[in-house]
Motif scaffolding. Structure first.
Motif, PDB file in Angstrom:
ATOM      1  N   UNK A  50       0.818  -1.196   0.000  1.00 62.05           N
ATOM      2  CA  UNK A  50       0.000   0.000   0.000  1.00 62.05           C
ATOM      3  C   UNK A  50       0.861   1.257   0.000  1.00 62.05           C
ATOM      4  N   UNK A  51       0.349   2.298  -0.588  1.00 58.34           N
ATOM      5  CA  UNK A  51       1.116   3.541  -0.690  1.00 58.34           C
ATOM      6  C   UNK A  51       1.482   4.092   0.681  1.00 58.34           C
ATOM      7  N   UNK A  52       0.567   3.968   1.634  1.00 57.33           N
ATOM      8  CA  UNK A  52       0.855   4.473   2.981  1.00 57.33           C
ATOM      9  C   UNK A  52       2.026   3.732   3.619  1.00 57.33           C
ATOM     10  N   UNK A  53       2.145   2.433   3.310  1.00 57.61           N
ATOM     11  CA  UNK A  53       3.253   1.635   3.828  1.00 57.61           C
ATOM     12  C   UNK A  53       4.554   2.013   3.133  1.00 57.61           C
ATOM     13  N   UNK A  54       4.492   2.245   1.833  1.00 61.42           N
ATOM     14  CA  UNK A  54       5.669   2.717   1.106  1.00 61.42           C
ATOM     15  C   UNK A  54       6.171   4.029   1.700  1.00 61.42           C
ATOM     16  N   UNK A  55       5.238   4.913   2.011  1.00 60.13           N
ATOM     17  CA  UNK A  55       5.602   6.205   2.603  1.00 60.13           C
ATOM     18  C   UNK A  55       6.282   6.015   3.954  1.00 60.13           C
ATOM     19  N   UNK A  56       5.739   5.112   4.776  1.00 64.61           N
ATOM     20  CA  UNK A  56       6.307   4.878   6.099  1.00 64.61           C
ATOM     21  C   UNK A  56       7.718   4.294   5.999  1.00 64.61           C
ATOM     22  N   UNK A  57       7.908   3.344   5.098  1.00 65.76           N
ATOM     23  CA  UNK A  57       9.223   2.743   4.911  1.00 65.76           C
ATOM     24  C   UNK A  57      10.249   3.797   4.505  1.00 65.76           C
TER      25      UNK A  57
END
Length: 263
Positions: free
Chosen positions: A107-114
């Motif tokens: 998910x994009x939100x997970x990509x952002x967090x990483x």
């Protein structure tokens, strides 16, 4: 083995340092004489870790800091300077791996967090710290062997760790000649962070067989390697990544066809 005192009179900040690799790095630097500033997201965790380090005679200052929080990053630097007047060593250790999805399913939100925690936070932390760092100071960025060969279950995490190799090179040039910037790439180490891998007996045995030394690493191994890079013993080393993996395969592979373009 007698531990040298290479950091007497020096001040070292270690992020995400209340357990695992971060704690062992803080412990090693402290045992070598550094005043160590530890940090973590929770007050209880930093308090407990600080007491463990003080029990070993280490001068420790504990600060709550979530590295993705700009104000808390600033507080970490400001409080360190207020207390000690300088910064000699910064170890950027914080990381997250919130997903085991393939890259294209993440998910994009997970990509952002990483990206936020594993890469961007190191840049912003050093942006705040750099004005206070001494001539002869040192930065050590903690990457991972997964940056060379991102495994399927943590592929995007591995990609962010690959980015740290490039960041190390770029910052070494930017912060020279007063500050050295290096990186260590730990192999697989049994910690809470890696427990989903190292607690699986079959997987652990397979990983051990991939090492030349036939064992997984320890947090103390990582502390010793970090202390070397941060110390004056490594005063002519900058922009480099040291792989601490017991001999696991650990190099980015450039295809022959790509290489031939430059020959």
């Amino acid at each position: 083995m007698e531990i040298p005192k290479r950091f007497k009179g020096k001040v070292a900040i270690v992020t995400a340092s209340t357990q695992g690799i971060g704690f062992s790095i803080a412990e090693r630097l402290g045992l070598e004489g550094a005043s160590v500033v530890i940090s973590s997201r929770r007050q209880k965790n930093v308090d407990v870790a600080a007491e463990k380090l003080r029990a070993k005679g280490i001068d420790v200052f504990a600060v709550v800091c979530h590295v993705s929080n700009g104000q808390q990053r600033k507080d970490l630097i400001d409080k360190t300077v207020q207390k000690y007047g300088k910064i000699d060593v910064v170890v950027s250790n914080a990381a997250a791996n919130p997903s085991v999805d393939s890259i294209l399913q993440t998910q994009e939100s997970v990509l952002d967090k990483l990206w936020e925690i594993n890469v961007k936070a190191s840049i912003l932390l050093l942006k705040d710290a750099a004005p206070h760092m001494q001539k002869g100071s040192s930065v050590v960025i903690i990457s991972s062997i997964s940056g060379y060969h991102p495994p399927a279950a943590m592929a995007m995490y591995g990609v962010t760790k690959t980015a740290l190799f490039g960041l190390t090179k770029a910052l070494a040039a930017e912060m020279a000649p007063n500050t050295r910037v290096n990186c260590i790439a730990p192999g697989f180490v049994p910690t809470n962070f890696a427990s989903f891998i190292t607690n699986n007996a079959a997987m652990r045995k397979e990983l051990e067989q991939q090492t030349l030394l036939r064992r997984l690493g320890t947090t103390e191994d990582m502390g010793a390697a970090t202390a070397f890079l941060a110390s004056d013993d490594a005063s002519y080393i900058t922009g480099e990544t040291i792989v601490v993996s017991g001999g696991m395969p650990s190099r980015l592979i450039i295809s022959l066809s790509w290489l031939l373009l430059y020959l």
